[in-house]
Design a protein around this motif. Sequence first.
Motif, PDB file in Angstrom:
ATOM      1  N   VAL A  40       0.846  -1.188   0.000  1.00 39.04           N
ATOM      2  CA  VAL A  40       0.000   0.000   0.000  1.00 39.04           C
ATOM      3  C   VAL A  40       0.888   1.247   0.000  1.00 39.04           C
ATOM      4  CG1 VAL A  40      -1.806   1.248   1.208  1.00 39.04           C
ATOM      5  CG2 VAL A  40      -1.772  -1.246   1.252  1.00 39.04           C
ATOM      6  N   LYS A  41       0.693   2.082  -1.017  1.00 39.80           N
ATOM      7  CA  LYS A  41       1.477   3.310  -1.132  1.00 39.80           C
ATOM      8  C   LYS A  41       0.529   4.485  -1.356  1.00 39.80           C
ATOM      9  CE  LYS A  41       5.400   0.918  -3.258  1.00 39.80           C
ATOM     10  NZ  LYS A  41       6.251   0.847  -4.460  1.00 39.80           N
ATOM     11  N   PHE A  42       0.670   5.529  -0.572  1.00 41.46           N
ATOM     12  CA  PHE A  42      -0.146   6.728  -0.789  1.00 41.46           C
ATOM     13  C   PHE A  42       0.461   7.902  -0.034  1.00 41.46           C
ATOM     14  CE2 PHE A  42      -1.991   4.234   2.625  1.00 41.46           C
ATOM     15  CZ  PHE A  42      -2.082   5.135   3.660  1.00 41.46           C
ATOM     16  N   ASP A  43       0.047   9.111  -0.460  1.00 43.79           N
ATOM     17  CA  ASP A  43       0.481  10.357   0.171  1.00 43.79           C
ATOM     18  C   ASP A  43      -0.412  10.592   1.388  1.00 43.79           C
ATOM     19  OD1 ASP A  43       0.990  12.953   0.965  1.00 43.79           O
ATOM     20  OD2 ASP A  43       1.215  13.721  -1.078  1.00 43.79           O
ATOM     21  N   ILE A  44       0.154  10.347   2.574  1.00 50.25           N
ATOM     22  CA  ILE A  44      -0.669  10.374   3.775  1.00 50.25           C
ATOM     23  C   ILE A  44      -1.258  11.751   4.047  1.00 50.25           C
ATOM     24  CG2 ILE A  44       1.305  10.857   5.291  1.00 50.25           C
ATOM     25  CD1 ILE A  44      -1.769   8.639   6.047  1.00 50.25           C
ATOM     26  N   ARG A  45      -0.488  12.835   3.747  1.00 50.30           N
ATOM     27  CA  ARG A  45      -1.010  14.182   3.998  1.00 50.30           C
ATOM     28  C   ARG A  45      -2.191  14.501   3.084  1.00 50.30           C
ATOM     29  NH1 ARG A  45       4.453  17.581   3.558  1.00 50.30           N
ATOM     30  NH2 ARG A  45       4.625  16.119   1.807  1.00 50.30           N
ATOM     31  N   TYR A  46      -2.067  14.133   1.811  1.00 46.27           N
ATOM     32  CA  TYR A  46      -3.177  14.347   0.876  1.00 46.27           C
ATOM     33  C   TYR A  46      -4.385  13.528   1.313  1.00 46.27           C
ATOM     34  CZ  TYR A  46      -5.952  13.810  -3.390  1.00 46.27           C
ATOM     35  OH  TYR A  46      -6.980  13.766  -4.289  1.00 46.27           O
ATOM     36  N   PHE A  47      -4.110  12.294   1.738  1.00 47.16           N
ATOM     37  CA  PHE A  47      -5.183  11.405   2.141  1.00 47.16           C
ATOM     38  C   PHE A  47      -5.920  11.950   3.355  1.00 47.16           C
ATOM     39  CE2 PHE A  47      -6.947   7.116   1.943  1.00 47.16           C
ATOM     40  CZ  PHE A  47      -6.758   6.835   0.606  1.00 47.16           C
ATOM     41  N   ARG A  48      -5.146  12.405   4.335  1.00 50.76           N
ATOM     42  CA  ARG A  48      -5.763  12.941   5.540  1.00 50.76           C
ATOM     43  C   ARG A  48      -6.624  14.174   5.224  1.00 50.76           C
ATOM     44  NH1 ARG A  48      -6.270   9.468   9.633  1.00 50.76           N
ATOM     45  NH2 ARG A  48      -4.297   8.425  10.154  1.00 50.76           N
ATOM     46  N   ALA A  49      -6.115  15.047   4.355  1.00 55.88           N
ATOM     47  CA  ALA A  49      -6.857  16.253   3.972  1.00 55.88           C
ATOM     48  C   ALA A  49      -8.174  15.895   3.288  1.00 55.88           C
ATOM     49  CB  ALA A  49      -6.001  17.127   3.056  1.00 55.88           C
ATOM     50  N   GLN A  50      -8.122  14.887   2.399  1.00 57.21           N
ATOM     51  CA  GLN A  50      -9.339  14.464   1.714  1.00 57.21           C
ATOM     52  C   GLN A  50     -10.326  13.822   2.676  1.00 57.21           C
ATOM     53  OE1 GLN A  50     -10.210  15.008  -1.591  1.00 57.21           O
ATOM     54  NE2 GLN A  50      -8.418  16.347  -1.493  1.00 57.21           N
ATOM     55  N   LEU A  51      -9.801  13.030   3.609  1.00 56.09           N
ATOM     56  CA  LEU A  51     -10.677  12.366   4.580  1.00 56.09           C
ATOM     57  C   LEU A  51     -11.352  13.395   5.489  1.00 56.09           C
ATOM     58  CD1 LEU A  51     -11.758   9.754   5.788  1.00 56.09           C
ATOM     59  CD2 LEU A  51      -9.742   9.663   7.263  1.00 56.09           C
ATOM     60  N   ASP A  52     -10.605  14.401   5.933  1.00 58.13           N
ATOM     61  CA  ASP A  52     -11.198  15.442   6.775  1.00 58.13           C
ATOM     62  C   ASP A  52     -12.281  16.211   6.022  1.00 58.13           C
ATOM     63  OD1 ASP A  52      -9.555  14.759   8.860  1.00 58.13           O
ATOM     64  OD2 ASP A  52      -8.035  16.298   8.426  1.00 58.13           O
ATOM     65  N   TYR A  53     -12.021  16.461   4.729  1.00 61.41           N
ATOM     66  CA  TYR A  53     -13.017  17.166   3.915  1.00 61.41           C
ATOM     67  C   TYR A  53     -14.295  16.330   3.780  1.00 61.41           C
ATOM     68  CZ  TYR A  53     -15.185  19.420  -0.132  1.00 61.41           C
ATOM     69  OH  TYR A  53     -16.070  20.046  -0.968  1.00 61.41           O
ATOM     70  N   MET A  54     -14.131  15.022   3.546  1.00 60.28           N
ATOM     71  CA  MET A  54     -15.305  14.135   3.416  1.00 60.28           C
ATOM     72  C   MET A  54     -16.076  14.058   4.728  1.00 60.28           C
ATOM     73  SD  MET A  54     -13.770  11.029   1.124  1.00 60.28           S
ATOM     74  CE  MET A  54     -13.120  11.321  -0.529  1.00 60.28           C
TER      75      MET A  54
END
Length: 404
Positions: free
Chosen positions: A113-127
């Motif tokens: 599993v590879k992903f940009d954790i900061r981008y992911f966290r920002a998207q999750l907070d927005y959702m």
Amino acid sequence: MKMNPYENKRRWKYLLLSFAVIIASGSLLYTNYLVKGIAKSERTRAEVWALSMRQLFEIDDNDFYNYVTAVRDSLAVPAIVVDETGDFKFARGLDSTKTFIQDPSKQPKKKNVKFDIRYFRAQLDYMKSQHEPIKITIFSNEYWLVYYQDSPLLTQLKVFPYIQLSLIAVFLLVAYTAFNSSRKSEQNQVWVGLAKETAHQLGTPISSLLAWIELLKDKFNAESDPLIAEMENDVKRLEIVADRFSKIGSKPVLEVHSVYDVIKDYVDYFKFRVSNKIHFDVKGDPNLRAGLNVPLFDWVLENLLKNAINAIDNTGSILVEISTNPTKKQILIDVTDTGKGIPKSKFLTVFQPGYTTRKRGWGLGLSLTKRIIQNYHEGQIFVKDSELGKGTTFRIILKNRTNG
């Protein structure tokens, strides 16, 4: 009861503004209705998508597995799936260059599993800020949470009415400004023409009156008669009035004068033509000088003094005080009366054309006064202070030309 023209115009403005607010509110309410409908539809799609996620773990039939996968992919909205501990499991509809999580049905290991954790966290907070998550049960004792966000279409639909109304408002503002400017230009041309024609028509009888006065002096040997002298002053004042009208529409010439002397001369002329129950006083430094066009400035004084007299019921006083501000770059002229006063809500309104409290007034005096001071003398005029039942102070500000 006669309605004030300015008040009538203001009522129409309020009516038009109310109508515009109703149209804007209707547009926003209808768009909001559509947004709620689409949001509800997207919630259903997200639930179907979440259900398809769970079914992937329970299907043994490959054909049905492909069908469920197709349904999931066709109904997908931007979404993130996390487990009960908050670990990321799956993402869809996000930036693929920043997110890469394998299909959960293939049971990925952590190292894949590879992903940009900061981008992911920002998207999750927005959702999380947009919608409540959809809970799905996995393997009977485990559950995942599906977070999703609005589709680009729904997001655009939410913003569209505001953009639309903004564009309409800008268009109406530009159209109103252009129309108003054109209308004012036409009105100015009409007023200039009427003013010049009035000056021309007054010229002949004024010349005749001056000649008749000279004839009376010779015939009755009345060179020093005070009545004839005052009559001559009044005719000369008519001549000045005609000269004022002839200068409307053209740039007047300003000459440096003692402000005190100009005001004192006019007040001395004016006070003998009104009730002796009103006391006049002029105070200030005679050495203060400003650029003035005397005939036009006298017109300003005339309007202010008449306005003050109309505000005084019977007995009262009018004080004209001349001073400078602390920097001495400006000359301050305060005209104070002991009249009935002006409500604070009318401090700006009194300078509007057509505004008057008199039954037979035209409401042009203070409007002309403001124009003469601002446009011709590059100064300012405003209501400095007023108290109902006690009086009003108008202030004129001019450039100080005492030293040059």
